[in-house]
Design a protein around this motif. Sequence first.
Motif: not given
Length: 813
Positions: A194, A223-225, A330-332, A411-413, A415
């Motif tokens: 990560t 998965g960049r948010s 696992g997200y956020g 945030n990134y998905k 892991r």
Amino acid sequence: MNYNKEIDKKWQDFWESRRVFNIDTNDKTKLKYYCLVMFPYPSSELHVGHARNYIIGDAVARYKKMQGFYVLNPIGWDAFGLPAENQAIKHKVNPREWTLKNIKRITEQLKSWGISYDWEREVTTCLPRYYKWTQWLFLKLYKKGLAYKKEASVNWCDSCKTVLANELVIMGKCERCSTPVTQKKLKQWFFKITDYAQRLLDDMKLLKEWPERVKTMQENWIGRSEGVEIIFPVAGSGIKLQCFTTRVDTIFGATFLALNWEHPLIGELIKDAENKTEIEVFLRMVKAESAFNTFADDFEKKGIFTGKFAVNSMTGEKIPIWIANYILSGYGTGAIMCVPAHDKRDFEFSRKYNLPVTEVIKPSGEVPGGPYEGEGTLINSRDFNNLSSEEAKEKIADYMESKEIGKRSINYKLRDWLVSRQRYWGAPIPVIYCPECKEVPVPYEDLPVLLPKVSEFLPTGRSPLTYIENFINTKCPKCGRKAKRETDTMDTFVDSSWYFLRYVSPRNDESPFSTDKVNYWLPVDQYIGGVEHAILHLMYSRFINKFLMDEKLLQFPEPFKRLFTQGMIVKNGAKMSKSKGNVVAPDYIIDKYGADTMRLYILFMGPPHKDAEWQDGSLLGVWRFMQRAIRLLDILKEMPGSQEKEELNESEEDVIKKIHATIKEVTRDLEDSFQFNTAISRIMELVNKVYKGINGGGLRKQVIKEGVEVVFTLLAPFTPHISEEVNVLLGGVPSVLDKKWPVAEERYLKEDSLEIPVLINGRVREKTVIGIDWPEEKVKEKALVLPRIRELLGDRKVKKIIYVRNKIVNIVA
């Protein structure tokens, strides 16, 4: 002449005895080309479905060698891991014995196919000489804080009895055995990939010669948010919950919060809850479910109220805090602000538990029923009403940051990479546990930590190394006290994350690779393998490459310059497998038709990047073509006459033009995404053209010889054995590989005539050759006097003739 497997063996022995494919990586005087096929799992012998990968790679390597490149084309074995171990268990033999036996068998197969590997560079990941450096890589990551151990919920396969990385779980099932995956809390080793998430994304721009599909898959996995992390104070306490959202424009529609069952503050939130026992039962129930089921459309959403409320700082209103089974950890942050009016999952949950729904986004037009999830104009949002979603996101984020109730966040998905395995067949993790010094890395000078030989290795849920006293018991390298070794082994993807570097100096016992040589030979010029590795192997290799670059050991940011992903060969519409009974073994094909027939058919089946159906009848068709091409040698041998150059007649000039047009087109096909099928089709057309000239009686020996020579030179990357044989029979250099790849002469590419179809009422009835500068009337006149056209027209009246210049003539009668 006759082509058979004796010719295959003759030339395979020639290549090996002359070391034709062995190179010196110290030589920097030549134009280098590194061609690499993803190395195989030696878990069973190969079938024709596997062969496509290696034959494509071999065709590329041979073509580049004939172009004058100094080609590095190595091979090795991805020998550790579940594929080999599971097969060994199935056949009740030791994994080492099973793996080495398969390596020997696959080596025989690849050599019998004429694959041009530099066998002196062979690497095998399960041998200490290799995995010593895999352990070295682990220690390098550990030293930088990028290898760490923590307790975490992990994916557990109860059949394989081991944990699985997220990438190895497909639709909630084990990628290896299709057993449903469950969640389990274990202490595991991770690599901190990560930390490289943004660089992995940014450097996509360097991958200009990768398939867009593969780059998209990697981008989606990372998965960049961009969004906002919002603070929700818990009413009546000092607890603050943080929720990440990409839709801060919907904050005024948040009517409840939902936590994942693992959220670290749940214990504090429910410690005095009236329904604490009920909540604990719910938590145990959710824990037993597979997290991957939450992605299913029919997944039943369940939840329980904690008895606590959070304050929405934008409205001042209290909203209930729930624990829900559809929230991912696992997200956020593992806590979600729920907006049922504008999120389908939140809407379904709110409807089930009678939670309020507040609409805050008005769409620009009519939309179907149900929650509206798109962007629009804000309503019911106080001072932010009438703003577009895009404007509101910026202004609300500004407001939150000014009031310190939220902050912009990325945030990134993706892991961290889980690398622990509770299995025997893998590289031991080089860590020691001391009662005094705690976690201690094995010193570099003590590597490799050898994998001990065992008689019992069946998976139990704990590593088999746990039960081997003379392995687990050791001394602490710091204080000398009694200590214990780590018993988990490493994920096989660690082995394959750097193997492409080892090939350049495979016998180097002082370092994993020679930095000077690696920086000359890499990045790999052409990498070839299946698209199934788009996320796992390719992502991990990119990460490790960047880490080693940070360590000043490499000077290139990406390991693979150009990537080609081949399609599968299927039979009866399904991937080949023994369980389906649709495997085609290569041995019988080679025995009956020769290796070149199999090679040519595999390359001719269809576009190489697409799946193709194996058909025995089509294999026979390719064999017939080869026999037809070979018969030209017999015709040539029987022809009288001098081979001295004479002025070409019209028929000969036509053939010479076809020869040079074919050279140009085949070269273009090989340079443009490896269109082997169309390249072979063009060579077939050239053979037909030569036969047409012979049958017309207008070709002399010198022209036929030139045609035959070009045919088998162009075929050399595809059918190397017969091409070598023909080269010698025609009096060529010792090896066809020493010949230069033919170059088309421009003077023969200038067309002054061409062949066009002649149609009657829209149906093709004949073809004719016309001058490219002929006027329309002359073309029409020739079409009408063609014997076949006159016969078909008979007494019918010609109404009109449509001529599309240099394309078609259509006679309407």
